[in-house]
Design a protein around this motif. Structure first.
Motif, PDB file in Angstrom:
ATOM      1  N   PRO A  86      -9.579 -10.454 -18.970  1.00  0.00           N
ATOM      2  CA  PRO A  86      -8.618 -11.116 -19.860  1.00  0.00           C
ATOM      3  C   PRO A  86      -8.741 -10.774 -21.344  1.00  0.00           C
ATOM      4  O   PRO A  86      -7.755 -10.353 -21.952  1.00  0.00           O
ATOM      5  CB  PRO A  86      -8.864 -12.598 -19.599  1.00  0.00           C
ATOM      6  N   GLY A  87      -9.876 -10.913 -21.950  1.00  0.00           N
ATOM      7  CA  GLY A  87      -9.997 -10.608 -23.380  1.00  0.00           C
ATOM      8  C   GLY A  87      -9.776  -9.140 -23.661  1.00  0.00           C
ATOM      9  O   GLY A  87      -9.119  -8.775 -24.642  1.00  0.00           O
ATOM     10  N   ASP A  88     -10.291  -8.286 -22.795  1.00  0.00           N
ATOM     11  CA  ASP A  88     -10.128  -6.841 -22.978  1.00  0.00           C
ATOM     12  C   ASP A  88      -8.666  -6.421 -22.831  1.00  0.00           C
ATOM     13  O   ASP A  88      -8.195  -5.530 -23.545  1.00  0.00           O
ATOM     14  CB  ASP A  88     -10.999  -6.072 -21.984  1.00  0.00           C
ATOM     15  N   ALA A  89      -7.955  -7.057 -21.906  1.00  0.00           N
ATOM     16  CA  ALA A  89      -6.537  -6.750 -21.717  1.00  0.00           C
ATOM     17  C   ALA A  89      -5.748  -7.091 -22.978  1.00  0.00           C
ATOM     18  O   ALA A  89      -4.915  -6.302 -23.434  1.00  0.00           O
ATOM     19  CB  ALA A  89      -5.979  -7.511 -20.518  1.00  0.00           C
ATOM     20  N   LEU A  90      -6.029  -8.242 -23.560  1.00  0.00           N
ATOM     21  CA  LEU A  90      -5.318  -8.635 -24.774  1.00  0.00           C
ATOM     22  C   LEU A  90      -5.628  -7.681 -25.920  1.00  0.00           C
ATOM     23  O   LEU A  90      -4.727  -7.228 -26.620  1.00  0.00           O
ATOM     24  CB  LEU A  90      -5.664 -10.073 -25.168  1.00  0.00           C
ATOM     25  N   VAL A  91      -6.888  -7.347 -26.109  1.00  0.00           N
ATOM     26  CA  VAL A  91      -7.274  -6.429 -27.188  1.00  0.00           C
ATOM     27  C   VAL A  91      -6.617  -5.065 -26.977  1.00  0.00           C
ATOM     28  O   VAL A  91      -6.092  -4.470 -27.921  1.00  0.00           O
ATOM     29  CB  VAL A  91      -8.814  -6.309 -27.288  1.00  0.00           C
ATOM     30  N   GLY A  92      -6.614  -4.586 -25.748  1.00  0.00           N
ATOM     31  CA  GLY A  92      -5.958  -3.305 -25.460  1.00  0.00           C
ATOM     32  C   GLY A  92      -4.480  -3.334 -25.794  1.00  0.00           C
ATOM     33  O   GLY A  92      -3.936  -2.380 -26.362  1.00  0.00           O
ATOM     34  N   TRP A  93      -3.830  -4.458 -25.461  1.00  0.00           N
ATOM     35  CA  TRP A  93      -2.406  -4.571 -25.755  1.00  0.00           C
ATOM     36  C   TRP A  93      -2.165  -4.680 -27.261  1.00  0.00           C
ATOM     37  O   TRP A  93      -1.216  -4.087 -27.778  1.00  0.00           O
ATOM     38  CB  TRP A  93      -1.783  -5.766 -25.029  1.00  0.00           C
ATOM     39  N   LEU A  94      -3.022  -5.408 -27.977  1.00  0.00           N
ATOM     40  CA  LEU A  94      -2.864  -5.521 -29.429  1.00  0.00           C
ATOM     41  C   LEU A  94      -3.012  -4.150 -30.089  1.00  0.00           C
ATOM     42  O   LEU A  94      -2.275  -3.825 -31.025  1.00  0.00           O
ATOM     43  CB  LEU A  94      -3.848  -6.527 -30.011  1.00  0.00           C
TER      44      LEU A  94
END
Length: 191
Positions: A86-94
């Motif tokens: 979850p956190g990595d997915a958000l950072v990747g998308w940002l």
């Protein structure tokens, strides 16, 4: 992405459409709203009539190119959600959003310059694009918050505003550093 799905086309018409979009993206990135429609058609290997059959106005052509980019950004959210924590997915998308915003500056300016609606109102397509982006990031944000990786008091509109500001602040080369500072700011602190 947020436009109605394109009508079914014959295979050759679909190829022409895709070549026109690719040629238009290149030309619009290089020349903004002043890009020559004749040059776009020539670069795509089609005649002007084919260009106008697919895109009756400059605005429609620019809208289609930008819509394609928004679609890719929103699709990235789904891919990241399926493959990353979850956190990595958000950072990747940002990170992808910052790249998108910087890469789309000229194209966004071209769209605004070609828009023929009321000058004091946001174009309906821009409103739809913003909604699509908010909808794409919402599951990533909620998952990251649920995992304790992002502050619980941050909402999607705030996150989009912050990442847009980061991408547009200074010059594009500074965006990565600014994003790192933003990410630090949205990480919960141990009490």
């Amino acid at each position: 992405m947020s436009s109605p799905p394109p009508p079914r086309r014959r295979a050759d018409a679909q190829r022409n459409y895709e070549r026109l979009l690719a040629a238009a993206e290149t030309a619009l990135n290089a020349h903004g709203a002043a890009a020559s429609l004749d040059d776009i058609a020539k670069s795509a290997g089609v005649g002007n009539a084919t260009l106008y059959r697919h895109f009756p106005t400059r605005e429609k052509l620019i809208e289609a190119v930008y819509d394609q980019r928004i679609g890719a950004l929103c699709a990235a959210a789904g891919r990241l959600a399926a493959t990353e924590r979850p956190g990595d997915a958000l950072v990747g998308w940002l990170r992808a959003a910052v790249i998108h915003i910087n890469a789309s500056r000229t194209l966004g300016d071209a769209f605004n310059a070609a828009y023929q609606g009321p000058p004091d109102a946001e174009p309906p397509q821009v409103t739809a694009w913003h909604r699509s982006v908010r909808e794409a990031v919402a599951p990533l944000l909620h998952a990251a918050q649920g995992a304790g990786r992002v502050r619980a008091d941050l909402d999607g509109a705030e996150l989009i505003a912050l990442v847009t500001a980061v991408a547009r602040a200074g010059n594009p080369a500074q965006a990565g550093r600014f994003l790192e500072i933003l990410l630090e700011g949205i990480t919960p602190r141990a009490v």
